[in-house]
Design a protein around this motif. Structure first.
Motif, PDB file in Angstrom:
ATOM      1  N   LYS A  78      -1.615  -7.133  16.890  1.00  0.00           N
ATOM      2  CA  LYS A  78      -0.913  -7.608  15.846  1.00  0.00           C
ATOM      3  C   LYS A  78      -1.855  -7.048  14.536  1.00  0.00           C
ATOM      4  N   TYR A  79      -1.019  -6.835  13.400  1.00  0.00           N
ATOM      5  CA  TYR A  79      -1.529  -6.725  12.355  1.00  0.00           C
ATOM      6  C   TYR A  79      -1.875  -7.859  11.670  1.00  0.00           C
ATOM      7  N   ASN A  80      -2.697  -7.967  10.728  1.00  0.00           N
ATOM      8  CA  ASN A  80      -3.176  -9.448  10.166  1.00  0.00           C
ATOM      9  C   ASN A  80      -2.289  -9.531   8.893  1.00  0.00           C
ATOM     10  N   LYS A  81      -1.367  -8.623   8.703  1.00  0.00           N
ATOM     11  CA  LYS A  81      -0.191  -8.774   7.361  1.00  0.00           C
ATOM     12  C   LYS A  81       1.053  -8.786   7.986  1.00  0.00           C
ATOM     13  N   THR A  82       1.912  -9.246   7.450  1.00  0.00           N
ATOM     14  CA  THR A  82       3.354  -8.988   7.720  1.00  0.00           C
ATOM     15  C   THR A  82       4.191  -8.340   6.608  1.00  0.00           C
ATOM     16  N   GLU A  83       3.300  -8.070   5.308  1.00  0.00           N
ATOM     17  CA  GLU A  83       3.929  -7.205   4.358  1.00  0.00           C
ATOM     18  C   GLU A  83       2.787  -6.589   3.459  1.00  0.00           C
ATOM     19  N   ILE A  84       3.264  -5.642   2.977  1.00  0.00           N
ATOM     20  CA  ILE A  84       2.374  -4.854   1.955  1.00  0.00           C
ATOM     21  C   ILE A  84       3.055  -4.691   0.564  1.00  0.00           C
ATOM     22  N   ASN A  85       2.567  -5.041  -0.250  1.00  0.00           N
ATOM     23  CA  ASN A  85       3.259  -5.456  -1.869  1.00  0.00           C
ATOM     24  C   ASN A  85       2.621  -4.314  -2.553  1.00  0.00           C
ATOM     25  N   ILE A  86       3.135  -3.062  -2.900  1.00  0.00           N
ATOM     26  CA  ILE A  86       2.844  -2.267  -3.683  1.00  0.00           C
ATOM     27  C   ILE A  86       3.482  -2.118  -5.199  1.00  0.00           C
ATOM     28  N   SER A  87       2.498  -2.307  -5.894  1.00  0.00           N
ATOM     29  CA  SER A  87       3.168  -2.354  -7.598  1.00  0.00           C
ATOM     30  C   SER A  87       3.556  -1.183  -7.875  1.00  0.00           C
ATOM     31  N   ASP A 162       1.730   8.236  -1.456  1.00  0.00           N
ATOM     32  CA  ASP A 162       2.322   8.920  -2.663  1.00  0.00           C
ATOM     33  C   ASP A 162       3.467   7.966  -3.201  1.00  0.00           C
ATOM     34  N   THR A 163       3.630   7.129  -4.047  1.00  0.00           N
ATOM     35  CA  THR A 163       4.495   6.055  -4.153  1.00  0.00           C
ATOM     36  C   THR A 163       5.831   6.789  -4.933  1.00  0.00           C
ATOM     37  N   SER A 164       5.741   8.010  -5.309  1.00  0.00           N
ATOM     38  CA  SER A 164       6.858   8.483  -5.464  1.00  0.00           C
ATOM     39  C   SER A 164       8.064   8.836  -4.511  1.00  0.00           C
ATOM     40  N   LYS A 165       7.448   8.783  -3.407  1.00  0.00           N
ATOM     41  CA  LYS A 165       8.209   9.038  -2.043  1.00  0.00           C
ATOM     42  C   LYS A 165       9.196   7.845  -1.954  1.00  0.00           C
ATOM     43  N   PHE A 166       8.764   6.699  -2.665  1.00  0.00           N
ATOM     44  CA  PHE A 166       9.585   5.382  -2.442  1.00  0.00           C
ATOM     45  C   PHE A 166      10.959   5.574  -3.520  1.00  0.00           C
ATOM     46  N   TYR A 172      11.646  -0.280   3.188  1.00  0.00           N
ATOM     47  CA  TYR A 172      10.537   0.348   4.007  1.00  0.00           C
ATOM     48  C   TYR A 172       9.784  -0.548   4.628  1.00  0.00           C
ATOM     49  N   GLU A 173       9.042   0.010   5.831  1.00  0.00           N
ATOM     50  CA  GLU A 173       8.327  -0.971   6.686  1.00  0.00           C
ATOM     51  C   GLU A 173       7.286  -0.031   7.245  1.00  0.00           C
ATOM     52  N   PHE A 174       6.100  -0.892   7.672  1.00  0.00           N
ATOM     53  CA  PHE A 174       4.794  -0.250   8.203  1.00  0.00           C
ATOM     54  C   PHE A 174       4.899  -0.736   9.762  1.00  0.00           C
ATOM     55  N   PHE A 175       4.375   0.233  10.607  1.00  0.00           N
ATOM     56  CA  PHE A 175       4.644   0.058  12.097  1.00  0.00           C
ATOM     57  C   PHE A 175       3.479   0.949  12.691  1.00  0.00           C
ATOM     58  N   CYS A 176       3.175   0.292  13.878  1.00  0.00           N
ATOM     59  CA  CYS A 176       2.503   1.236  14.880  1.00  0.00           C
ATOM     60  C   CYS A 176       3.313   1.920  15.913  1.00  0.00           C
ATOM     61  N   THR A 177       3.095   3.304  16.211  1.00  0.00           N
ATOM     62  CA  THR A 177       3.675   4.073  17.074  1.00  0.00           C
ATOM     63  C   THR A 177       3.048   4.075  18.360  1.00  0.00           C
ATOM     64  N   PHE A 178       1.895   3.423  18.586  1.00  0.00           N
ATOM     65  CA  PHE A 178       1.535   3.432  19.930  1.00  0.00           C
ATOM     66  C   PHE A 178       2.606   2.888  20.871  1.00  0.00           C
ATOM     67  N   MET A 184       5.673  -5.713  18.471  1.00  0.00           N
ATOM     68  CA  MET A 184       4.677  -6.630  17.628  1.00  0.00           C
ATOM     69  C   MET A 184       4.142  -6.527  16.477  1.00  0.00           C
ATOM     70  N   MET A 185       4.057  -5.070  16.016  1.00  0.00           N
ATOM     71  CA  MET A 185       3.283  -4.661  15.037  1.00  0.00           C
ATOM     72  C   MET A 185       4.271  -3.792  13.947  1.00  0.00           C
ATOM     73  N   ARG A 186       4.911  -4.651  13.058  1.00  0.00           N
ATOM     74  CA  ARG A 186       5.900  -4.216  12.235  1.00  0.00           C
ATOM     75  C   ARG A 186       5.908  -5.250  11.151  1.00  0.00           C
ATOM     76  N   GLY A 187       5.762  -4.535   9.772  1.00  0.00           N
ATOM     77  CA  GLY A 187       5.896  -5.507   8.795  1.00  0.00           C
ATOM     78  C   GLY A 187       6.880  -4.939   7.550  1.00  0.00           C
ATOM     79  N   SER A 188       6.862  -5.504   6.471  1.00  0.00           N
ATOM     80  CA  SER A 188       7.486  -4.605   5.275  1.00  0.00           C
ATOM     81  C   SER A 188       6.704  -4.164   4.524  1.00  0.00           C
ATOM     82  N   VAL A 189       7.155  -3.043   3.738  1.00  0.00           N
ATOM     83  CA  VAL A 189       6.790  -2.483   2.392  1.00  0.00           C
ATOM     84  C   VAL A 189       7.351  -2.924   1.304  1.00  0.00           C
ATOM     85  N   ASN A 190       6.839  -3.691   0.303  1.00  0.00           N
ATOM     86  CA  ASN A 190       7.631  -4.053  -0.770  1.00  0.00           C
ATOM     87  C   ASN A 190       7.066  -3.285  -1.706  1.00  0.00           C
ATOM     88  N   LEU A 191       8.025  -2.897  -3.064  1.00  0.00           N
ATOM     89  CA  LEU A 191       7.783  -2.350  -4.235  1.00  0.00           C
ATOM     90  C   LEU A 191       7.954  -3.509  -5.324  1.00  0.00           C
TER      91      LEU A 191
END
Ligand SMILES: [Cu+2]
Length: 193
Positions: A78-87, A162-166, A172-178, A184-191
């Motif tokens: 598990k990641y310890n976060k379910t979301e990453i909030n990017i300003s 590089d936030t210009s790619k959003f 968008y989501e972050f996740f593990c490819t193992f 189990m390892m998936r969360g949201s990336v929020n701008l």
């Protein structure tokens, strides 16, 4: 002769049946004190501690500094976060992934990959097919916006996003490819503003 034997065996049966009766009530009595003594002791002590450490964890992870964050993952897949909030004010956003577990990356490796929600399944599938020798990332996969390398016990990896790619309107989501970890390892990336 036959009658005589039958009588004897009948008597013997009766005797043996009778002889059991007085023994029965005696057997049940003396066990009571032992049972009541053992019943009380082991129930009360343990279960409060883990809740407290989880609360501390949550407090630490919500205190994100601007334009960077740390995400932890362990042997619990598990990641310890379910979301990453990017300003939106961040031109570049730095994510550090830390492996807090004891298992090697061959058994419980983790990475952190960012892609559009609709691309997640394909990126993970192609990553698994690329194999351990490629850290479960398909070479040149243009759906991937950013990714760390694959890490194991006590390692960490940093990626600059590089936030210009959003672009607005996409999720968008972050996740593990193992292999096997995506569920189990998936969360949201929020701008965020
Ligand atoms: Cu993983």
């Amino acid at each position: 002769m036959k009658i005589y034997l039958a009588l004897i065996s009948a008597v013997a049966l009766t005797l043996s049946a009778c002889s059991q009766e007085p023994a029965a009530p005696a057997a049940s009595a003396p066990s009571e004190p032992a049972a009541s003594a053992s019943a009380e002791a082991p129930a009360a002590s343990a279960p409060t501690a883990p809740a407290a450490s989880e609360a501390a964890h949550a407090a630490a992870s919500s205190a994100d500094t601007a334009c960077q964050t740390v995400v932890e993952a362990g042997d619990d897949m598990k990641y310890n976060k379910t979301e990453i909030n990017i300003s939106k004010s961040c031109k570049e956003y730095t994510i550090t992934l830390k492996h807090m577990g004891t298992m090697p990356k061959t058994a419980m490796g983790h990475d952190l990959v960012i892609a559009k929600s609709e691309d997640v399944d394909g990126v993970a599938k192609d990553g698994a097919a690329a194999g351990a020798e490629n850290d479960f990332i398909k070479a040149g996969d243009e759906r991937i916006i950013a990714h760390t390398k694959l890490i194991g016990s006590s390692e960490e990896a940093t990626v600059k996003v590089d936030t210009s790619k959003f672009s607005a309107g996409n999720k968008y989501e972050f996740f593990c490819t193992f292999p096997g970890h995506l569920a189990m390892m998936r969360g949201s990336v929020n701008l965020i503003d």
